[in-house]
Design a protein around this motif. Structure first.
Motif, PDB file in Angstrom:
ATOM      1  N   LEU A  16     -40.873 -27.644  -7.398  1.00 20.33           N
ATOM      2  CA  LEU A  16     -41.283 -26.886  -8.585  1.00 20.33           C
ATOM      3  C   LEU A  16     -40.137 -26.009  -9.085  1.00 20.33           C
ATOM      4  O   LEU A  16     -39.875 -25.925 -10.276  1.00 20.33           O
ATOM      5  CB  LEU A  16     -42.483 -25.994  -8.267  1.00 20.33           C
ATOM      6  N   ARG A  17     -39.465 -25.354  -8.140  1.00 24.77           N
ATOM      7  CA  ARG A  17     -38.385 -24.447  -8.554  1.00 24.77           C
ATOM      8  C   ARG A  17     -37.182 -25.206  -9.088  1.00 24.77           C
ATOM      9  O   ARG A  17     -36.324 -24.620  -9.741  1.00 24.77           O
ATOM     10  CB  ARG A  17     -37.969 -23.548  -7.388  1.00 24.77           C
ATOM     11  N   SER A  18     -37.071 -26.486  -8.780  1.00 27.40           N
ATOM     12  CA  SER A  18     -35.934 -27.268  -9.277  1.00 27.40           C
ATOM     13  C   SER A  18     -36.221 -27.917 -10.621  1.00 27.40           C
ATOM     14  O   SER A  18     -35.357 -28.592 -11.164  1.00 27.40           O
ATOM     15  CB  SER A  18     -35.556 -28.357  -8.273  1.00 27.40           C
TER      16      SER A  18
ATOM     17  N   ARG B 180     -34.465 -25.904  -1.291  1.00 32.63           N
ATOM     18  CA  ARG B 180     -33.939 -25.774  -2.653  1.00 32.63           C
ATOM     19  C   ARG B 180     -32.415 -25.698  -2.635  1.00 32.63           C
ATOM     20  O   ARG B 180     -31.735 -26.308  -3.463  1.00 32.63           O
ATOM     21  CB  ARG B 180     -34.507 -24.529  -3.323  1.00 32.63           C
ATOM     22  N   ALA B 181     -31.891 -24.959  -1.667  1.00 32.07           N
ATOM     23  CA  ALA B 181     -30.428 -24.893  -1.541  1.00 32.07           C
ATOM     24  C   ALA B 181     -29.873 -26.298  -1.330  1.00 32.07           C
ATOM     25  O   ALA B 181     -28.850 -26.664  -1.910  1.00 32.07           O
ATOM     26  CB  ALA B 181     -30.043 -23.980  -0.373  1.00 32.07           C
ATOM     27  N   GLY B 182     -30.567 -27.086  -0.516  1.00 34.29           N
ATOM     28  CA  GLY B 182     -30.125 -28.465  -0.282  1.00 34.29           C
ATOM     29  C   GLY B 182     -30.186 -29.293  -1.546  1.00 34.29           C
ATOM     30  O   GLY B 182     -29.236 -30.019  -1.881  1.00 34.29           O
ATOM     31  N   ILE B 183     -31.270 -29.160  -2.288  1.00 32.51           N
ATOM     32  CA  ILE B 183     -31.423 -29.932  -3.525  1.00 32.51           C
ATOM     33  C   ILE B 183     -30.302 -29.583  -4.494  1.00 32.51           C
ATOM     34  O   ILE B 183     -29.720 -30.438  -5.141  1.00 32.51           O
ATOM     35  CB  ILE B 183     -32.803 -29.648  -4.161  1.00 32.51           C
ATOM     36  N   GLU B 184     -30.005 -28.261  -4.571  1.00 36.60           N
ATOM     37  CA  GLU B 184     -28.975 -27.862  -5.524  1.00 36.60           C
ATOM     38  C   GLU B 184     -27.567 -28.223  -5.076  1.00 36.60           C
ATOM     39  O   GLU B 184     -26.645 -28.259  -5.887  1.00 36.60           O
ATOM     40  CB  GLU B 184     -29.097 -26.369  -5.828  1.00 36.60           C
ATOM     41  N   SER B 185     -27.404 -28.519  -3.777  1.00 34.32           N
ATOM     42  CA  SER B 185     -26.069 -28.891  -3.303  1.00 34.32           C
ATOM     43  C   SER B 185     -25.753 -30.358  -3.581  1.00 34.32           C
ATOM     44  O   SER B 185     -24.611 -30.778  -3.458  1.00 34.32           O
ATOM     45  CB  SER B 185     -25.948 -28.620  -1.802  1.00 34.32           C
ATOM     46  N   VAL B 186     -26.758 -31.130  -3.958  1.00 32.39           N
ATOM     47  CA  VAL B 186     -26.493 -32.529  -4.310  1.00 32.39           C
ATOM     48  C   VAL B 186     -25.917 -32.549  -5.721  1.00 32.39           C
ATOM     49  O   VAL B 186     -26.497 -31.964  -6.638  1.00 32.39           O
ATOM     50  CB  VAL B 186     -27.778 -33.375  -4.235  1.00 32.39           C
ATOM     51  N   HIS B 187     -24.782 -33.189  -5.881  1.00 29.70           N
ATOM     52  CA  HIS B 187     -24.079 -33.134  -7.160  1.00 29.70           C
ATOM     53  C   HIS B 187     -24.927 -33.706  -8.296  1.00 29.70           C
ATOM     54  O   HIS B 187     -25.599 -34.723  -8.114  1.00 29.70           O
ATOM     55  CB  HIS B 187     -22.766 -33.906  -7.063  1.00 29.70           C
ATOM     56  N   PRO B 188     -24.907 -33.040  -9.478  1.00 32.62           N
ATOM     57  CA  PRO B 188     -25.721 -33.515 -10.605  1.00 32.62           C
ATOM     58  C   PRO B 188     -25.447 -34.978 -10.979  1.00 32.62           C
ATOM     59  O   PRO B 188     -26.318 -35.646 -11.540  1.00 32.62           O
ATOM     60  CB  PRO B 188     -25.333 -32.585 -11.755  1.00 32.62           C
TER      61      PRO B 188
END
Ligand SMILES: Nc1ncnc2c1ncn2[C@@H]1O[C@H](COP(=O)(O)OP(=O)(O)OP(=O)(O)O)[C@@H](O)[C@H]1O
Ligand SMILES: [Mg+2]
Lengths: 283, 248
Positions: free
Chosen positions: A99-101, A170-178
Motif C-alpha cells: 500500500l505504501r509503495s 518497503r525499504a527492500g521494495i524501494e531498493s529495487v531499481h525502477p
C-alpha cells in the motif's frame, strides 16, 4: 570443467603451509584468552559475598528439574504463538508495504491510512499495546470480540510487529531499481503482477537478514503475552517460582528462550551471507 | 494502410522545461526507423512515452490507429503489443534466462509453460544462446544479456519493437553480435523504432532516419539523405560532431 588437475608449485605449497601455521596460532591464542577470561569471571562470581545465597535461589538444579515440565508446557504455547504470529505479521506487513509503495494521487487515502498505521504501531510500546488490546478490547463487551488472553496477545504482537516488518519490506521494495519495474510493465504485466513476480522476490531477498532479525526479536517478545494472564513459559516460570520459593524457574525459562533463539540467529547469519553472494542480491 | 505507430504532438515535461515539445512521427508496417540525436535530446523519453511507461503531458500515441494514450484505454493491453529493449538490458536477475523469456508469454498471454519454453528455446537457439537457457543473467556477458533482452521482447510477437540504444552499454567487440541480430530482425520484416548512436548501422539497416533536437523531429528521410546530405544546419552540426568523435 578443467581437464587436468593443477599441481601446486613448491612456492604455493610453502605458502599454504605458512597460512596454516598462522591459522593454528590464532586459534590457540583465541582459545587461551577465552579460558583465562572464563576462569577470571568464574572466580569473581563465586568469591562475591552473596554468591552462596544467589546460587541457592537462582541456580538450584533440583528446582529447575521440578519446574521443567510446567515451563516446557508454557514454551510450547510460545512456539505456537510465534508461528501463527509470524505468518500473520508477514502477510499484514506485505500488504502495508505494498500500500505504501503505491504511486499516484488516486491512492492517497490508502497510502495515508497505511502510513498512519505504521506511525502509530511503530511508536507504541509493545507493553502498552498489550494492555490496551488485552484489557481494553474485552472491556468493550462487544459480541464477537475474543476474550482469550492468548488470542488478544497475538493481536497485539501482530499489530506492533507488522508495522516494523512492513517498513523493512518497503525499504527492500524501494531498493529495487525502477528500471526493473519499467521492464516488467513494458512486457505487459499489471502493477500487481510486476510487484509479485519481479519486485517482491528481489526485495525480500535483500532484506532477509533484517527481517529474520525482527523475527528473533518477536520470539522473545512472545513471552510478554504473560502479562495478559496467558500461561506461557514466563507465566509458568512465575507460577513454579511461587510454588517452590525459588527464582530458578525464571533462569530456566530464560535459558530455554535463548536456546530457541540460537537456531534462528544462525539462520539469519546464514541468510545474510547467502544474500551477499546470491545473484540479484545487490543492485 | 494505417501506420503501426503514429505519434502526434507528443509533449513531455519533467518540470524543468519540456524535453519533447510536439513530436510527430509515423512508423509503417515492416519499416525500420532510426532515431538519432544528441545525448539528452529526449530519444529515451520518446520511446518510453510510446511504450506508455511515462505519462504524456500532451499529444497522442496511436497503435494500429487506436489512441492508446487515452486514459480510458488499457495501457497494459497496449504494452503487450509492443516490445521495448533498454540500454541497460534490465533482465530480471532472480530469474533464469528461460524464465526471463517465458515470463510474459506465460503470465500475460496465458501460454502453457511447456509451449512457452519450447518457443523460448527455439528463439534462444537462433541467437546462439541455446546452451545458456538455464544460466542467470549475471553469468552472461553484456552482449549475451542484451541478446536475451531482445529475445524476451520478441517472445510474444509484438507488433512494434522499440530499441533504446541497445548497444551503447556494450564493449566494442560485443556490439557486432547484437547488431547482427537486429539486422536479421529487420530482414524478417519486423516493425522497429530504434534510438541509436551507431550511424553506420542506421545507414545500413534503417529505412528512414529521424533527427531529434529541441524536442521535435527536425529532419526525417532516407538514411542517405539525412546522414549523407542533411538539409538542416542543426543536423549538419550534429553529424560533424559525430564524425569528429569517429562514430560514422
Ligand atoms: N525521470 C526524469 N526526471 C527528470 N528529467 C529527466 C528524466 N528522464 C530524463 N530526463 C531529462 O530529459 C532529457 C532527455 O533525456 P533522455 O534520456 O530522453 O535523453 P536521450 O536522448 O535518451 O539521451 P542519451 O543519448 O544520453 O541516452 C534529459 O535532459 C534528462 O535530464
Ligand atoms: Mg537514452
Amino acid at each position: 570443467m578443467s581437464a587436468d588437475l593443477h599441481q601446486p608449485s613448491a612456492l604455493q605449497r610453502e605458502r599454504v603451509a605458512y597460512r596454516r601455521s598462522r591459522a593454528r596460532r590464532s586459534t590457540l591464542v583465541a582459545f587461551l584468552s577465552t579460558v583465562v577470561f572464563a576462569v577470571a569471571a568464574w572466580l569473581a562470581l563465586t568469591s562475591s559475598p552473596g554468591w552462596p545465597r544467589v546460587r541457592e535461589s537462582f541456580l538450584d538444579v533440583d528446582a529447575a528439574l521440578r519446574a521443567l515440565p510446567g515451563v516446557l508446557d508454557g514454551l510450547w504455547l510460545n512456539l505456537r504463538v510465534l508461528v501463527v504470529c509470524e505468518v500473520l505479521i508477514l502477510l499484514l506487513g506485505l500488504g502495508l508495504a505494498a500500500l505504501r509503495s503505491l504511486r499516484g494521487p488516486v491512492w492517497f487515502p490508502l497510502r495515508a491510512l497505511a502510513t498512519g498505521y505504521v506511525d502509530l504501531f511503530r511508536g507504541l510500546p509493545l507493553i502498552i499495546c498489550l494492555y490496551l488490546v488485552g484489557f481494553g478490547l474485552p472491556g468493550l463487551r462487544l459480541t464477537g470480540v475474543p476474550t482469550d488472553p492468548v488470542v488478544l496477545g497475538c493481536v497485539a504482537l501482530v499489530l506492533v510487529y507488522s508495522a516494523y516488518v512492513s517498513e523493512v519490506l518497503r525499504a527492500g521494495i524501494e531498493s529495487v531499481h525502477p528500471s526493473q519495474r519499467a521492464a516488467a510493465r513494458s512486457l505487459g504485466l499489471t502493477h500487481g503482477q510486476a510487484m509479485r513476480i519481479v519486485i517482491l522476490p528481489q526485495a525480500v531477498r535483500r532484506v532477509l537478514p533484517p527481517l529474520l532479525n525482527d523475527f528473533v526479536a518477536l520470539q522473545k517478545d512472545c513471552g510478554l503475552i504473560s502479562v495478559l494472564g496467558a500461561v506461557d513459559a514466563v507465566r509458568a516460570a512465575q507460577i513454579e517460582s511461587a510454588r517452590l520459593y525459588d527464582f530458578t524457574p525464571y533462569v530456566l525459562a530464560g535459558l530455554l528462550f535463548v536456546a530457541m533463539a540460537v537456531p534462528s540467529a544462525r539462520l539469519a547469519d546464514w541468510a545474510a551471507s547467502r544474500a551477499t553472494r546470491r545473484r540479484g542480491g545487490a543492485p | 494502410m494505417t501506420p503501426v505507430l503514429q505519434v502526434r504532438g507528443l509533449v513531455r515535461d519533467y518540470g524543468g522545461g519540456a524535453v519533447l515539445r510536439g513530436v510527430d512521427l509515423d512508423v509503417a508496417e515492416h519499416e525500420v526507423v532510426a532515431l538519432i540525436g544528441a545525448s539528452g535530446s529526449g530519444k529515451s523519453t520518446l520511446l518510453r512515452c510510446v511504450n506508455l511507461l511515462e505519462e504524456l503531458d500532451d499529444g497522442q500515441v496511436f497503435l494500429d490507429g487506436v489512441d492508446v494514450s487515452d486514459p480510458r484505454a488499457d495501457a497494459d493491453a497496449a504494452r503487450r503489443r509492443m516490445g521495448i529493449v533498454f540500454q541497460s538490458y534490465n533482465l530480471f536477475p532472480h530469474m533464469s534466462v528461460l524464465d526471463n523469456v517465458t515470463l510474459a508469454p506465460r503470465v500475460v498471454h496465458g501460454v502453457e509453460r511447456a509451449d512457452a519454453e519450447e518457443r523460448a528455446r527455439d528463439l534462444l537457439d537462433r541467437v546462439g544462446l541455446g546452451d545458456r537457457a538455464d544460466a542467470y543473467p549475471d553469468q552472461l556477458s553484456g552482449g549475451q544479456q542484451q541478446r536475451v533482452a531482445i529475445v524476451r521482447a520478441l517472445a510474444y510477437e509484438p507488433r512494434l519493437l522499440l530499441f533504446d540504444e541497445i548497444t551503447s552499454a556494450l564493449d566494442p567487440e560485443l556490439v557486432g553480435e547484437v547488431l547482427t541480430l537486429v539486422r536479421d530482425l529487420a530482414a524478417q520484416g519486423r516493425t522497429i523504432l530504434m534510438a541509436t548512436h551507431e550511424m553506420g548501422f542506421a545507414r545500413q539497416v534503417a529505412d528512414r532516419v529521424c533527427f531529434l533536437a529541441d524536442g521535435v523531429i527536425l529532419e526525417s528521410g532516407p538514411p542517405e539523405q539525412v546522414l549523407g546530405a542533411p538539409e538542416h544546419p542543426r543536423t549538419q552540426a550534429f553529424l560533424r560532431r559525430v564524425i569528429a568523435a569517429g562514430r560514422l
